[in-house]
Design a protein around this motif. Structure first.
Motif, PDB file in Angstrom:
ATOM      1  N   LEU A  19       0.033   6.614  -0.922  1.00  0.00           N
ATOM      2  CA  LEU A  19      -0.944   6.079  -1.871  1.00  0.00           C
ATOM      3  C   LEU A  19      -1.544   4.762  -1.399  1.00  0.00           C
ATOM      4  CD1 LEU A  19       0.679   6.801  -5.362  1.00  0.00           C
ATOM      5  CD2 LEU A  19      -1.012   8.150  -4.109  1.00  0.00           C
ATOM      6  N   LEU A  20      -0.953   4.176  -0.368  1.00  0.00           N
ATOM      7  CA  LEU A  20      -1.485   2.940   0.208  1.00  0.00           C
ATOM      8  C   LEU A  20      -2.361   3.222   1.424  1.00  0.00           C
ATOM      9  CD1 LEU A  20       1.860   0.909   0.142  1.00  0.00           C
ATOM     10  CD2 LEU A  20      -0.003   0.786  -1.545  1.00  0.00           C
ATOM     11  N   GLY A  21      -2.555   4.497   1.733  1.00  0.00           N
ATOM     12  CA  GLY A  21      -3.272   4.889   2.943  1.00  0.00           C
ATOM     13  C   GLY A  21      -4.780   4.724   2.882  1.00  0.00           C
ATOM     14  N   THR A  22      -5.403   4.965   4.031  1.00  0.00           N
ATOM     15  CA  THR A  22      -6.847   4.770   4.200  1.00  0.00           C
ATOM     16  C   THR A  22      -7.677   5.543   3.181  1.00  0.00           C
ATOM     17  OG1 THR A  22      -6.510   4.451   6.573  1.00  0.00           O
ATOM     18  CG2 THR A  22      -8.748   4.957   5.850  1.00  0.00           C
ATOM     19  N   GLY A  23      -7.266   6.767   2.871  1.00  0.00           N
ATOM     20  CA  GLY A  23      -8.039   7.609   1.969  1.00  0.00           C
ATOM     21  C   GLY A  23      -8.184   7.058   0.562  1.00  0.00           C
ATOM     22  N   TYR A  24      -7.357   6.096   0.208  1.00  0.00           N
ATOM     23  CA  TYR A  24      -7.406   5.535  -1.145  1.00  0.00           C
ATOM     24  C   TYR A  24      -7.966   4.119  -1.181  1.00  0.00           C
ATOM     25  CZ  TYR A  24      -4.441   9.473  -2.508  1.00  0.00           C
ATOM     26  OH  TYR A  24      -3.944  10.726  -2.759  1.00  0.00           O
ATOM     27  N   ASP A  25      -8.507   3.661  -0.062  1.00  0.00           N
ATOM     28  CA  ASP A  25      -8.987   2.276   0.013  1.00  0.00           C
ATOM     29  C   ASP A  25     -10.074   1.973  -1.006  1.00  0.00           C
ATOM     30  OD1 ASP A  25      -8.852  -0.266   1.770  1.00  0.00           O
ATOM     31  OD2 ASP A  25     -10.993   0.133   1.639  1.00  0.00           O
ATOM     32  N   ASP A  26     -11.040   2.877  -1.137  1.00  0.00           N
ATOM     33  CA  ASP A  26     -12.175   2.633  -2.033  1.00  0.00           C
ATOM     34  C   ASP A  26     -11.926   3.106  -3.463  1.00  0.00           C
ATOM     35  OD1 ASP A  26     -13.775   1.458  -0.058  1.00  0.00           O
ATOM     36  OD2 ASP A  26     -14.451   3.423   0.660  1.00  0.00           O
ATOM     37  N   THR A  27     -10.759   3.668  -3.709  1.00  0.00           N
ATOM     38  CA  THR A  27     -10.500   4.203  -5.056  1.00  0.00           C
ATOM     39  C   THR A  27      -9.343   3.464  -5.708  1.00  0.00           C
ATOM     40  OG1 THR A  27      -9.172   5.976  -4.029  1.00  0.00           O
ATOM     41  CG2 THR A  27     -11.484   6.469  -4.537  1.00  0.00           C
ATOM     42  N   ILE A  28      -8.145   4.036  -5.657  1.00  0.00           N
ATOM     43  CA  ILE A  28      -7.039   3.444  -6.419  1.00  0.00           C
ATOM     44  C   ILE A  28      -6.588   2.097  -5.869  1.00  0.00           C
ATOM     45  CG2 ILE A  28      -6.250   5.658  -7.319  1.00  0.00           C
ATOM     46  CD1 ILE A  28      -4.051   5.671  -5.238  1.00  0.00           C
ATOM     47  N   TRP A  29      -6.760   1.841  -4.556  1.00  0.00           N
ATOM     48  CA  TRP A  29      -6.367   0.519  -4.046  1.00  0.00           C
ATOM     49  C   TRP A  29      -7.232  -0.567  -4.682  1.00  0.00           C
ATOM     50  CZ3 TRP A  29      -2.598  -2.078  -1.801  1.00  0.00           C
ATOM     51  CH2 TRP A  29      -2.868  -3.384  -1.353  1.00  0.00           C
ATOM     52  N   ARG A  30      -8.543  -0.414  -4.590  1.00  0.00           N
ATOM     53  CA  ARG A  30      -9.452  -1.448  -5.105  1.00  0.00           C
ATOM     54  C   ARG A  30      -9.438  -1.506  -6.633  1.00  0.00           C
ATOM     55  NH1 ARG A  30     -12.873  -3.422  -1.118  1.00  0.00           N
ATOM     56  NH2 ARG A  30     -12.835  -2.219   0.832  1.00  0.00           N
ATOM     57  N   GLY A  84      -0.507 -14.442  -2.929  1.00  0.00           N
ATOM     58  CA  GLY A  84      -1.855 -14.256  -2.401  1.00  0.00           C
ATOM     59  C   GLY A  84      -2.169 -12.792  -2.146  1.00  0.00           C
ATOM     60  N   ARG A  85      -3.432 -12.441  -2.257  1.00  0.00           N
ATOM     61  CA  ARG A  85      -3.836 -11.052  -2.039  1.00  0.00           C
ATOM     62  C   ARG A  85      -3.722 -10.675  -0.563  1.00  0.00           C
ATOM     63  NH1 ARG A  85      -9.102  -9.911  -5.957  1.00  0.00           N
ATOM     64  NH2 ARG A  85      -8.005 -10.295  -7.924  1.00  0.00           N
ATOM     65  N   ARG A  86      -3.432  -9.387  -0.341  1.00  0.00           N
ATOM     66  CA  ARG A  86      -3.260  -8.883   1.015  1.00  0.00           C
ATOM     67  C   ARG A  86      -4.146  -7.662   1.240  1.00  0.00           C
ATOM     68  NH1 ARG A  86       1.246 -10.802  -1.123  1.00  0.00           N
ATOM     69  NH2 ARG A  86       2.300 -12.422   0.104  1.00  0.00           N
ATOM     70  N   LYS A  87      -4.565  -7.471   2.473  1.00  0.00           N
ATOM     71  CA  LYS A  87      -5.369  -6.310   2.806  1.00  0.00           C
ATOM     72  C   LYS A  87      -4.524  -5.049   2.695  1.00  0.00           C
ATOM     73  CE  LYS A  87      -8.516  -8.646   6.012  1.00  0.00           C
ATOM     74  NZ  LYS A  87      -9.024  -8.666   7.409  1.00  0.00           N
ATOM     75  N   ARG A  88      -5.174  -3.970   2.307  1.00  0.00           N
ATOM     76  CA  ARG A  88      -4.473  -2.699   2.203  1.00  0.00           C
ATOM     77  C   ARG A  88      -3.871  -2.304   3.542  1.00  0.00           C
ATOM     78  NH1 ARG A  88      -4.833   1.744   4.114  1.00  0.00           N
ATOM     79  NH2 ARG A  88      -6.826   1.213   5.082  1.00  0.00           N
ATOM     80  N   THR A  89      -4.598  -2.553   4.637  1.00  0.00           N
ATOM     81  CA  THR A  89      -4.086  -2.176   5.954  1.00  0.00           C
ATOM     82  C   THR A  89      -2.770  -2.886   6.274  1.00  0.00           C
ATOM     83  OG1 THR A  89      -5.535  -3.869   6.921  1.00  0.00           O
ATOM     84  CG2 THR A  89      -6.343  -1.586   6.917  1.00  0.00           C
ATOM     85  N   VAL A  90      -2.654  -4.134   5.850  1.00  0.00           N
ATOM     86  CA  VAL A  90      -1.424  -4.900   6.090  1.00  0.00           C
ATOM     87  C   VAL A  90      -0.273  -4.323   5.273  1.00  0.00           C
ATOM     88  CG1 VAL A  90      -0.312  -7.151   5.793  1.00  0.00           C
ATOM     89  CG2 VAL A  90      -2.649  -7.005   6.706  1.00  0.00           C
ATOM     90  N   VAL A  91      -0.563  -4.051   3.999  1.00  0.00           N
ATOM     91  CA  VAL A  91       0.468  -3.520   3.101  1.00  0.00           C
ATOM     92  C   VAL A  91       0.918  -2.133   3.560  1.00  0.00           C
ATOM     93  CG1 VAL A  91       0.965  -2.810   0.729  1.00  0.00           C
ATOM     94  CG2 VAL A  91      -0.353  -4.896   1.163  1.00  0.00           C
ATOM     95  N   HIS A  92      -0.042  -1.270   3.839  1.00  0.00           N
ATOM     96  CA  HIS A  92       0.304   0.081   4.275  1.00  0.00           C
ATOM     97  C   HIS A  92       1.062   0.050   5.589  1.00  0.00           C
ATOM     98  CE1 HIS A  92      -0.556   3.963   6.385  1.00  0.00           C
ATOM     99  NE2 HIS A  92      -0.115   4.424   5.236  1.00  0.00           N
ATOM    100  N   GLY A  93       0.602  -0.769   6.524  1.00  0.00           N
ATOM    101  CA  GLY A  93       1.258  -0.846   7.821  1.00  0.00           C
ATOM    102  C   GLY A  93       2.713  -1.256   7.697  1.00  0.00           C
ATOM    103  N   ARG A  94       2.991  -2.225   6.826  1.00  0.00           N
ATOM    104  CA  ARG A  94       4.363  -2.694   6.665  1.00  0.00           C
ATOM    105  C   ARG A  94       5.249  -1.614   6.036  1.00  0.00           C
ATOM    106  NH1 ARG A  94       6.741  -7.670   5.983  1.00  0.00           N
ATOM    107  NH2 ARG A  94       5.308  -8.222   7.668  1.00  0.00           N
TER     108      ARG A  94
END
Length: 213
Positions: free
Chosen positions: A124-135, A146-156
């Motif tokens: 659910l943290l993946g690229t396909g959800y960046d413009d939908t449920i992530w944002r 502090g806010r973090r980029k989805r790519t950072v969160v998903h990668g970790r």
């Protein structure tokens, strides 16, 4: 040598554990069987010590996501058709419900949350959800400090998932930088809840075991 092990016991362990599984341990011990088995024992103790931090990060992740999704889509978001979930995510939900229905007619939302695999939550943290449920909602669940980029969160969390799977499949971890991996797990929990991160640090025995073995 381990007080229990004799040459006969070592030979039995090589047979039951298999040379294939011990090959990586033998490689770092100059093909010394006793040394390889000692490394195998050390690896087992280290893997066991990771149980607590890995349990904490997984439960915290799924509950954080469930809370954020419930705020926007309702507590039954997994089954109400509200969030734009990909086919793979829907299939995992269906599989979880089917498993739970072996014991009840229809499982509770909490039961579904508990049954879903770690890969589902990381997905659910993946690229396909960046413009939908992530944002729309998930970004706020990982914003402590502090806010973090989805790519950072998903990668970790994806890296933690891969490490978790190595332990679950009894693979060698003893040559990795385990204090660093432990710190990354603790930090990831802190993105969701500082108090839970501090508590996990307190109850985890990984650094103690790592120093001992």
């Amino acid at each position: 040598m381990n007080d229990l092990r004799t040459d006969a016991i070592n030979a039995s362990l090589v047979k039951t554990l298999s040379l294939s599984r011990l090959r990586k341990y033998l490689a770092v011990c100059g093909d010394d069987v006793s040394g390889a088995l000692s490394s195998y024992e050390r690896n087992a103790r280290l893997s066991e010590a990771f149980y607590t931090p890995l349990q904490c990060v997984e439960i915290c992740l799924r509950n954080t996501i469930h809370f954020r999704m419930s705020e926007v889509y309702g507590s039954d978001w997994m089954t109400n058709g509200g969030p734009p979930l990909a086919e793979a995510s829907l299939r995992m939900i269906g599989d979880a419900i089917a498993e739970l229905q072996k014991g009840v007619d229809w499982p509770s939302n909490d039961a579904i949350v508990s049954e879903l695999k770690y890969a589902f939550w990381v997905g659910l943290l993946g690229t396909g959800y960046d413009d939908t449920i992530w944002r729309k909602t998930l970004f706020d669940g990982f914003a402590v400090g502090g806010r973090r980029k989805r790519t950072v969160v998903h990668g970790r969390f994806n890296a933690i998932r891969r490490f978790r799977n190595r332990i679950a499949h009894h693979e060698p971890i003893f040559q990795r930088d385990l204090p660093k991996l432990h710190a990354e797990i603790i930090e990831a929990i802190g993105w969701m809840c500082a108090d839970t991160s501090a508590w996990t640090t307190h109850v985890s025995r990984l650094l103690i075991v790592h120093a001992e073995v």
